[in-house]
Design an enzyme around this catalytic site. Structure first.
Site, PDB file in Angstrom:
ATOM      1  CB  CYS A  83      -0.908   0.054   1.212  1.00  0.00           C
ATOM      2  SG  CYS A  83      -1.977  -1.365   1.352  1.00  0.00           S
ATOM      3  CG  HIS A 144      -1.485   3.304   4.674  1.00  0.00           C
ATOM      4  ND1 HIS A 144      -1.416   1.957   4.405  1.00  0.00           N
ATOM      5  CD2 HIS A 144      -0.783   3.475   5.825  1.00  0.00           C
ATOM      6  CE1 HIS A 144      -0.719   1.343   5.335  1.00  0.00           C
ATOM      7  NE2 HIS A 144      -0.332   2.227   6.212  1.00  0.00           N
TER       8      HIS A 144
END
Ligand code: NAG
Ligand code: NAG
Length: 595
Positions: A83, A144
């Site tokens: 990610c 994130h």
């Protein structure tokens, strides 16, 4: 007659006004020729999980519809298999290590919302360029890429500091720890860090006490007791840390405000969908950039009741189908506002499916189809080859498939050009404008070489040798699967990038993806007469690529990736952080209705 005369007399005035009207609206039409941009990004979705990529048992009608009305890419490659680095590269159009967003050590993603690592403020995202070009920009869902640098509220890495006018979602990521009753993913790490702090403070108390007792320096006992109390606080936190992560990492924000701490996972999907639809309605005059970054299909696969048990692939399949439904709702909003023709829609996954996530024998992660490997593996195709679909009716051809190698980093220059902006010239950009390829004006993509990183380690290189139609891939390093031959690192949570658990190949393992997409038969001099020449050419490209890398501050070092209480976003007075504005809002709303 009189009236006719009068209107004749008015003709110049009329003409003047028509000209004025034409001027204003003509200019308006010019500006409006820039499309709205709608980005739909799935989390951890495998290329084999989608109907239009060959899955005949999971139902993804809305994603399939995008492919039918647009261009489907079959060799769409993420810049990293995880990610944080993949998203950093996506937002900046540069390999993650250029912004310091890839790791040397085993933890290759941001681990704490209350940590200082994140996308550096001097990186320029495509959102920022589009914002400067007059786009209204929104991010709904997962970020994130960090929040704070030095204080709880400096928001140096926050989406609003990276080109978004509006943010609603999780500044961190969904994880098992966000749902009560799920086996924790991160608590163990938190405990070890809190234990570390406890020990350090205990050591400090002891040292200070000894110094005082020996009379070397004089301190008031107050200093020592406060220090000891502080240490005790950490000890208590360590002791009770189970369940704390929900409060520290699993939060929802609207712009800079925390709306839920911890997040109520069950309602996130419906809230996000509403937010996306409302953003489209609010900004229908355009041009807008809306980046919907789904929490689906990351574990713990939070799925609304109406989708539970609906698919043929357990909870995972239910979760994929729910995401497809959300996409349907968002596309419907685009249609409803009559924006279909001037909206470029892009669907993608941040990287491949997560093979190692299982509950007993039940697979909880994605399926990467015929491709080897998955999330976390830098070189194998399954970790980085993802679905990628573009739709822009009237501009891009419908029902078209393109097999050329393309990258998620291509979004950067593509979107910037469409928005009338300029790609920053003071740094290296790794993506290429995709429009000529998508519009079928050129046959080949501009990617000759692609570099496949695992953390900061170069694991493999892809060479698209156009003249012979080959896509060579040389693996320098591959993970050691456990158990052996299992196709993933089931005994660990994820395959590591370096150390004991990888194999180095010299000469590298070579495949021709155009003939062997599942990378099952490594070539040798016996089977590929050009073997040495190919390896040599790839090595030269690596040399060239290395010359373009400059050292930058690393964002994922141990120190940058541990929990720091003073950076923890907190709704309330630290450490008592909790709030639920969604419920409060609803209540006050109900109150208003009653009143
Ligand atoms: C479809 O997806 C499911 C869930 O990931 C997977 O188990 C199944 O093998 C896939 N089917 C095909 C034909 O790829
Ligand atoms: C951002 O700042 C860092 C640290 O000063 C520097 O190394 C890096 O090159 C800068 N990046 C850009 C894109 O200017």
């Amino acid at each position: 007659m009189e009236s006719l005369l009068r209107s004749y007399w008015n003709l110049p005035v009329l003409l003047f006004f028509s000209l004025l009207l034409w001027k204003t609206f003509g200019a308006r039409a010019g500006a409006d020729s820039r499309p709205n941009i709608l980005i739909l990004m799935a989390d951890d979705l495998g290329i084999g999980d989608v109907g239009c990529y060959g899955n005949d048992t999971i139902r993804t009608p809305n994603i399939d519809r995008l492919a039918k009305e647009g261009v489907k890419l079959t060799q769409h490659i993420s810049a990293a298999p995880l990610c944080t680095p993949s998203r950093a590269a996506f937002m900046t159009g540069r390999y993650a290590l250029r912004s310091g967003m890839d790791a040397i050590k085993s933890i290759r993603v941001l681990y704490w919302l209350g940590g200082p690592g994140g996308l550096p403020p001097n990186e320029t995202t495509f959102a920022k360029v589009l914002q400067q070009q007059g786009y209204t920009t929104g991010l709904i869902g997962k970020w994130h890429l960090g929040v704070n640098c030095e204080s709880r509220t400096d928001y140096c890495h926050h989406p609003l500091n990276h080109g978004f006018d509006y943010f609603y979602g999780m500044p961190f990521t969904l994880a098992n720890d966000c749902q009560l009753g799920e086996p924790p993913e991160q608590s163990a790490a938190l405990r070890s860090q809190l234990w570390f702090y406890t020990q350090m403070i205990a050591l400090a108390v002891l040292t200070v006490a000894i110094i005082k007792l020996t009379g070397l320096f004089s301190f008031s006992w107050k200093v020592i007791t406060s220090l000891a109390l502080f240490g005790f606080l950490f000890f208590i936190s360590w002791y009770t840390s189970f369940g704390f992560i929900r409060y520290w990492n699993c939060i929802m924000m609207r712009n800079y405000d925390i709306t839920e701490q911890p997040i109520k996972v069950e309602r996130a999907a419906s809230l996000m969908t509403k937010e996306a639809v409302s953003f489209i309605e609010r900004n229908k005059k355009g041009p807008f950039l809306l980046f919907v970054s789904f929490l689906h299909v990351h574990t713990p696969l939070v799925t609304s009741e109406r989708f539970i048990g609906r698919s043929r692939h357990g909870l995972y399949g239910d979760n994929v189908e729910e995401m497809d439904w959300m996409i349907g709702q968002i596309l419907e909003a685009v249609d409803k506002q009559g924006l279909q023709k001037n909206t470029l829609t892009y669907f993608v996954s941040d990287h491949g499916g997560f093979l190692e996530t299982r509950k007993g024998d039940v697979q909880l992660g994605g399926w990467n189809g015929i491709y080897k490997g998955g999330k976390g593996m830098g070189g194998w195709e399954g970790g980085i080859r993802v679905p990628g679909i573009f739709r822009w009716p009237g501009v891009l051809p419908a029902n078209t498939v393109i097999d050329e190698p393309t990258s998620l980093m291509d979004i950067y220059p593509t979107m910037i050009h469409l928005g009338g902006g300029k790609v920053p010239q003071d740094r290296v950009t790794d993506g290429h404008d995709l429009m000529p390829l998508l519009q079928r004006k050129v046959q080949y993509s501009d990617h000759e070489f692609m570099f496949h990183y695992c953390g900061v380690y170069l694991h493999a290189v892809r060479w698209h040798q156009k003249e012979v139609g080959a896509v060579w891939k040389a693996h320098y390093t591959t993970p050691v699967f456990s158990p052996k031959g299992a196709g993933a690192c089931y005994r660990k949570r994820m395959c590591p990038c370096a150390g004991e658990q990888v194999t180095h190949h010299d000469p590298p393992l070579l495949f021709d993806l155009s003939r062997d997409p599942s990378e099952s038969n490594p070539l040798s001099i016996a089977t590929e007469p050009q073997f040495d020449t190919i390896i040599k050419r790839i090595e030269e490209a690596v040399e060239e690529h290395r010359k373009t890398l400059t050292p930058v501050p690393l964002q994922l070092t141990w120190w940058n990736n541990i929990w720091k209480p003073w950076l923890q976003p907190c709704c309330g007075t630290f450490p008592m952080c909790w709030c639920d504005q969604e419920t409060e809002n609803r209540h006050s709303h109900l109150q208003e209705i009653k009143d």
